[in-house]
Design a protein around this motif. Structure first.
Motif, PDB file in Angstrom:
ATOM      1  N   UNK A 182     -44.502  18.522   4.215  1.00  0.00           N
ATOM      2  CA  UNK A 182     -43.764  19.737   3.869  1.00  0.00           C
ATOM      3  C   UNK A 182     -43.761  20.748   5.014  1.00  0.00           C
ATOM      4  N   UNK A 183     -42.692  21.515   5.101  1.00  0.00           N
ATOM      5  CA  UNK A 183     -42.586  22.563   6.118  1.00  0.00           C
ATOM      6  C   UNK A 183     -43.414  23.788   5.749  1.00  0.00           C
ATOM      7  N   UNK A 184     -43.438  24.103   4.456  1.00  0.00           N
ATOM      8  CA  UNK A 184     -44.107  25.300   3.960  1.00  0.00           C
ATOM      9  C   UNK A 184     -45.219  24.917   2.988  1.00  0.00           C
ATOM     10  N   UNK A 185     -46.363  25.614   3.109  1.00  0.00           N
ATOM     11  CA  UNK A 185     -47.459  25.425   2.156  1.00  0.00           C
ATOM     12  C   UNK A 185     -47.948  26.810   1.747  1.00  0.00           C
ATOM     13  N   UNK A 186     -48.247  27.000   0.470  1.00  0.00           N
ATOM     14  CA  UNK A 186     -48.957  28.210   0.048  1.00  0.00           C
ATOM     15  C   UNK A 186     -49.682  27.951  -1.266  1.00  0.00           C
ATOM     16  N   UNK A 187     -50.830  28.575  -1.497  1.00  0.00           N
ATOM     17  CA  UNK A 187     -51.567  28.392  -2.737  1.00  0.00           C
ATOM     18  C   UNK A 187     -51.042  29.330  -3.822  1.00  0.00           C
ATOM     19  N   UNK A 206     -50.001  31.550   3.973  1.00  0.00           N
ATOM     20  CA  UNK A 206     -48.790  30.732   3.994  1.00  0.00           C
ATOM     21  C   UNK A 206     -48.720  30.021   5.335  1.00  0.00           C
ATOM     22  N   UNK A 207     -48.466  28.729   5.285  1.00  0.00           N
ATOM     23  CA  UNK A 207     -48.295  27.911   6.490  1.00  0.00           C
ATOM     24  C   UNK A 207     -46.825  27.559   6.610  1.00  0.00           C
TER      25      UNK A 207
END
Length: 242
Positions: A191-196, A202-203
């Motif tokens: 994935x391009x974006x990661x967040x909890x 945010x990555x």
């Protein structure tokens, strides 16, 4: 927005690796879309990793030699230069001085492949995950964005959410499952974006970049900058990503 026709693509999967493809409720991504609207653009750190965090880091994708990772700093030293927060790969190897430079093709014994363009490479992601996990209370419930323009899957009928210059398919899973798409095959993008769920960080990455960007607390960024497995630099939300 980029919108490529789904020519010769496979039907969109219900799971991308272990990550669940969200086909209805995009609510978990609304904060990201709202924050991005009117705040910078794709060309900035905040446009890739979301605005509003206390600190940011740039994580370099390594070059390689015989498929082993090579740090930008090692390559730069061989060419008599240094790497800083805003350094571009073409500057490290002298490609900004013209494409006739032999460094375009590598340096024997040092590097033979450019840093990978696109989402976070597997080895970098595996080094990031334990650090990111220590800075969220919801690592078992995370959200991810996958650019719908990657060529293999037909996501044309799956709802997407917008980020600067990109439309993203929403995925759900645990933080550890961020790397599970590699189970599909060696060409599957992470994935391009990661967040909890708690939005502690945010990555962000992108198909055209050779770096990953992380926004989060000062403590998280300090730990990333000190991580021996990663080559990282502090950046500001308005800095250009090149």
């Amino acid at each position: 927005m980029n919108d490529y026709p789904p020519v010769d693509r496979l039907p969109a999967p219900q799971r991308y690796g272990s990550l669940r493809v969200q086909t209805s409720d995009l609510g978990p991504a609304r904060w990201l879309t709202e924050h991005a609207a009117g705040q910078g653009n794709f060309g900035t750190v905040a446009g890739v990793a979301a605005p509003g965090f206390d600190a940011y880091a740039r994580v370099l994708h390594p070059a390689s030699l015989d498929e082993r990772p090579v740090r930008w700093a090692a390559v730069a030293a061989a060419y008599g230069c240094e790497v800083g927060p805003g350094t571009r790969w073409h500057e490290v190897v002298g490609m900004d001085q013209g494409y006739n430079n032999a460094s375009e093709y590598g340096l024997p014994g040092l590097w033979d492949e450019h840093p990978a363009e696109g989402p976070t490479p597997l080895a970098v992601a595996q080094a990031l995950i334990p650090v990111l996990a220590r800075h969220t209370g919801t690592s078992e419930r995370c959200w991810f964005g996958l650019w719908h323009g990657y060529g293999r899957w037909d996501f044309g009928h799956v709802p997407t959410f917008g980020t600067p210059e990109r439309d993203e398919v929403l995925l759900a899973g645990t933080l550890a499952e961020a790397v599970s798409p590699v189970s599909l095959d060696e060409f599957a993008e992470l994935p391009d974006l990661w967040w909890p769920q708690d939005r502690a960080w945010c990555l962000g990455g992108d198909v055209d970049l050779v770096s990953t960007y992380v926004g989060g607390s000062r403590a998280l960024i300090a730990e990333l900058l000190a991580a021996p497995e990663l080559e990282t630099y502090p950046v500001a939300p308005g800095d250009s990503v090149g």
